[in-house]
Design a protein around this motif. Structure first.
Motif, PDB file in Angstrom:
ATOM      1  N   GLU A  94       0.830  -1.205   0.000  1.00 44.99           N
ATOM      2  CA  GLU A  94       0.000   0.000   0.000  1.00 44.99           C
ATOM      3  C   GLU A  94       0.864   1.253   0.000  1.00 44.99           C
ATOM      4  N   ARG A  95       1.926   1.216   0.782  1.00 47.52           N
ATOM      5  CA  ARG A  95       2.817   2.381   0.849  1.00 47.52           C
ATOM      6  C   ARG A  95       3.555   2.586  -0.465  1.00 47.52           C
ATOM      7  N   LEU A  96       3.957   1.475  -1.099  1.00 50.72           N
ATOM      8  CA  LEU A  96       4.625   1.572  -2.402  1.00 50.72           C
ATOM      9  C   LEU A  96       3.721   2.269  -3.413  1.00 50.72           C
ATOM     10  N   VAL A  97       2.478   1.854  -3.486  1.00 50.94           N
ATOM     11  CA  VAL A  97       1.542   2.466  -4.428  1.00 50.94           C
ATOM     12  C   VAL A  97       1.406   3.961  -4.141  1.00 50.94           C
ATOM     13  N   GLY A  98       1.322   4.326  -2.879  1.00 51.80           N
ATOM     14  CA  GLY A  98       1.209   5.736  -2.518  1.00 51.80           C
ATOM     15  C   GLY A  98       2.436   6.541  -2.892  1.00 51.80           C
ATOM     16  N   ASP A  99       3.613   5.951  -2.713  1.00 53.25           N
ATOM     17  CA  ASP A  99       4.841   6.662  -3.064  1.00 53.25           C
ATOM     18  C   ASP A  99       4.983   6.834  -4.572  1.00 53.25           C
ATOM     19  N   VAL A 100       4.622   5.803  -5.342  1.00 54.09           N
ATOM     20  CA  VAL A 100       4.671   5.927  -6.799  1.00 54.09           C
ATOM     21  C   VAL A 100       3.642   6.941  -7.276  1.00 54.09           C
ATOM     22  N   ALA A 101       2.469   6.956  -6.658  1.00 57.69           N
ATOM     23  CA  ALA A 101       1.454   7.956  -7.007  1.00 57.69           C
ATOM     24  C   ALA A 101       1.986   9.359  -6.778  1.00 57.69           C
ATOM     25  N   GLY A 102       2.680   9.561  -5.660  1.00 57.81           N
ATOM     26  CA  GLY A 102       3.265  10.872  -5.382  1.00 57.81           C
ATOM     27  C   GLY A 102       4.334  11.253  -6.395  1.00 57.81           C
ATOM     28  N   ALA A 103       5.151  10.274  -6.797  1.00 53.17           N
ATOM     29  CA  ALA A 103       6.187  10.536  -7.793  1.00 53.17           C
ATOM     30  C   ALA A 103       5.575  10.869  -9.144  1.00 53.17           C
ATOM     31  N   ALA A 104       4.530  10.129  -9.535  1.00 53.12           N
ATOM     32  CA  ALA A 104       3.853  10.399 -10.803  1.00 53.12           C
ATOM     33  C   ALA A 104       3.206  11.783 -10.782  1.00 53.12           C
ATOM     34  N   SER A 105       2.592  12.154  -9.661  1.00 52.58           N
ATOM     35  CA  SER A 105       1.979  13.481  -9.551  1.00 52.58           C
ATOM     36  C   SER A 105       3.023  14.581  -9.654  1.00 52.58           C
ATOM     37  N   HIS A 106       4.190  14.342  -9.063  1.00 52.47           N
ATOM     38  CA  HIS A 106       5.278  15.317  -9.142  1.00 52.47           C
ATOM     39  C   HIS A 106       5.702  15.526 -10.592  1.00 52.47           C
ATOM     40  N   LEU A 107       5.814  14.433 -11.338  1.00 53.80           N
ATOM     41  CA  LEU A 107       6.198  14.551 -12.744  1.00 53.80           C
ATOM     42  C   LEU A 107       5.134  15.274 -13.548  1.00 53.80           C
ATOM     43  N   ARG A 108       3.873  14.943 -13.316  1.00 56.53           N
ATOM     44  CA  ARG A 108       2.794  15.567 -14.088  1.00 56.53           C
ATOM     45  C   ARG A 108       2.637  17.053 -13.756  1.00 56.53           C
ATOM     46  N   ALA A 109       3.124  17.477 -12.603  1.00 56.38           N
ATOM     47  CA  ALA A 109       3.040  18.887 -12.219  1.00 56.38           C
ATOM     48  C   ALA A 109       4.167  19.730 -12.815  1.00 56.38           C
ATOM     49  N   LEU A 110       5.176  19.097 -13.407  1.00 58.44           N
ATOM     50  CA  LEU A 110       6.269  19.855 -14.011  1.00 58.44           C
ATOM     51  C   LEU A 110       5.761  20.594 -15.241  1.00 58.44           C
ATOM     52  N   PRO A 111       6.277  21.778 -15.516  1.00 60.80           N
ATOM     53  CA  PRO A 111       5.776  22.555 -16.667  1.00 60.80           C
ATOM     54  C   PRO A 111       6.049  21.896 -18.011  1.00 60.80           C
ATOM     55  N   THR A 112       6.973  20.946 -18.065  1.00 62.15           N
ATOM     56  CA  THR A 112       7.290  20.254 -19.318  1.00 62.15           C
ATOM     57  C   THR A 112       6.465  18.991 -19.526  1.00 62.15           C
ATOM     58  N   SER A 113       5.612  18.622 -18.589  1.00 66.52           N
ATOM     59  CA  SER A 113       4.885  17.354 -18.686  1.00 66.52           C
ATOM     60  C   SER A 113       3.868  17.366 -19.816  1.00 66.52           C
ATOM     61  N   ASN A 114       3.831  16.264 -20.569  1.00 68.75           N
ATOM     62  CA  ASN A 114       2.763  16.081 -21.561  1.00 68.75           C
ATOM     63  C   ASN A 114       1.599  15.284 -20.988  1.00 68.75           C
ATOM     64  N   GLY A 115       1.661  15.013 -19.677  1.00 64.94           N
ATOM     65  CA  GLY A 115       0.584  14.302 -18.988  1.00 64.94           C
ATOM     66  C   GLY A 115       0.764  12.806 -18.910  1.00 64.94           C
ATOM     67  N   ARG A 116       1.725  12.265 -19.645  1.00 71.66           N
ATOM     68  CA  ARG A 116       1.934  10.821 -19.656  1.00 71.66           C
ATOM     69  C   ARG A 116       3.084  10.428 -18.728  1.00 71.66           C
ATOM     70  N   VAL A 117       2.853   9.360 -17.965  1.00 72.04           N
ATOM     71  CA  VAL A 117       3.875   8.869 -17.040  1.00 72.04           C
ATOM     72  C   VAL A 117       3.942   7.353 -17.111  1.00 72.04           C
ATOM     73  N   GLY A 118       5.147   6.839 -17.204  1.00 79.71           N
ATOM     74  CA  GLY A 118       5.385   5.407 -17.149  1.00 79.71           C
ATOM     75  C   GLY A 118       6.131   5.043 -15.884  1.00 79.71           C
ATOM     76  N   VAL A 119       6.194   3.755 -15.596  1.00 82.43           N
ATOM     77  CA  VAL A 119       6.896   3.256 -14.423  1.00 82.43           C
ATOM     78  C   VAL A 119       7.771   2.093 -14.843  1.00 82.43           C
ATOM     79  N   ILE A 120       8.918   1.946 -14.191  1.00 84.42           N
ATOM     80  CA  ILE A 120       9.816   0.830 -14.453  1.00 84.42           C
ATOM     81  C   ILE A 120      10.450   0.404 -13.130  1.00 84.42           C
ATOM     82  N   GLY A 121      10.651  -0.900 -12.979  1.00 86.75           N
ATOM     83  CA  GLY A 121      11.291  -1.398 -11.776  1.00 86.75           C
ATOM     84  C   GLY A 121      12.137  -2.615 -12.063  1.00 86.75           C
ATOM     85  N   TYR A 122      13.115  -2.828 -11.215  1.00 86.11           N
ATOM     86  CA  TYR A 122      14.087  -3.904 -11.370  1.00 86.11           C
ATOM     87  C   TYR A 122      14.063  -4.778 -10.120  1.00 86.11           C
TER      88      TYR A 122
END
Length: 247
Positions: A94-122
């Motif tokens: 649950e915490r992982l999902v919340g942290d990724v949501a926060g990271a995605a929101s941070h990216l989408r709030a940048l002035p250069t964002s086109n609104g699309r966000v992907g995720v990758i993990g190893y």
């Protein structure tokens, strides 16, 4: 593709409103672009992971990696933080999902964002990438040899982790999976099970498994590094994100 970028440590709002550390890299210029959330592996928020974040910026994306161990071991070295997190059973889903949501929101709030966000993990992050894509509105997900998306952890496994079989029907994003045939977690049988489930659920995905490659074949600083597999994998990631995130 840009060869000029900036990178820095920043703070973002994660699960439950917690402020957590993150590493952000951005290409120069103001052109609209997609974003990538990088989920670090079990060894932690380390130099190798930050190099991956910068690589995505070089490819033309705003990229960020949240430090999933910010709460357990603030200010600790990656090795010490990973040991502390492992001793506590790993990062709760649950915490992982919340942290990724926060990271995605941070990216989408940048002035250069086109609104699309992907995720990758190893490694553990590969499973967590799939987990996030089952619960968040993301545009693409990449699973690099994530263990226990299917299958069952062995007796005595140190992390409090279950498979995601019951959550896979909720997968919301196209998925790219990259695996080593010589890996045990996930082994070829677990990859095949995942493929069968996603096919039955009508999900969009593509998988590639590499002969002679084991676990962690992307890790340039470990003996498991496999040059042909990693190079082909990067080409597929680049094409996948260009298709789904723009760029």
């Amino acid at each position: 593709m840009s060869d000029s970028l900036s990178a820095r440590t920043t703070r973002i709002t994660g699960h439950g409103g917690d402020e957590i550390e993150a590493y952000l890299a951005r290409p120069d210029g103001e052109a609209p672009r997609g974003g990538v959330v990088v989920i670090h592996h079990m060894p932690g928020y380390d130099r190798a992971t930050k190099e991956i974040v910068r690589r995505f910026a070089e490819l033309g994306y705003d990229a960020i990696c949240p430090n999933l161990y910010s709460r357990e071991a603030p200010g600790a070295s990656p090795d010490d933080a990973a040991a502390t997190a492992r001793a506590q059973g790993g990062v709760p889903d649950e915490r992982l999902v919340g942290d990724v949501a926060g990271a995605a929101s941070h990216l989408r709030a940048l002035p250069t964002s086109n609104g699309r966000v992907g995720v990758i993990g190893y490694c553990s992050g590969g499973r967590q990438s799939v987990l996030a894509a089952c619960h968040l509105d993301l545009d693409a997900a990449v699973d690099c040899y994530g263990a226990f998306v299917t299958g069952t952890p062995p007796e005595g496994f140190p992390l409090k982790v279950t498979n995601l079989v019951d959550q896979l029907p909720g997968l919301r994003a196209p998925l790219l999976g990259l695996f080593g045939v010589e890996d045990r977690f996930p082994g070829p049988e677990q990859v095949a099970e995942l493929e069968q489930i996603l096919t039955a659920e009508g999900k969009e995905f593509e998988f590639h498994s590499y002969e002679g490659a084991g676990h962690a074949f992307f890790s340039v600083d470990r003996p498991s590094y496999n040059v042909p597999a990693a190079n082909d994998g990067w080409e597929r990631i680049t094409a996948f994100y260009a298709k789904h995130l723009g760029g």
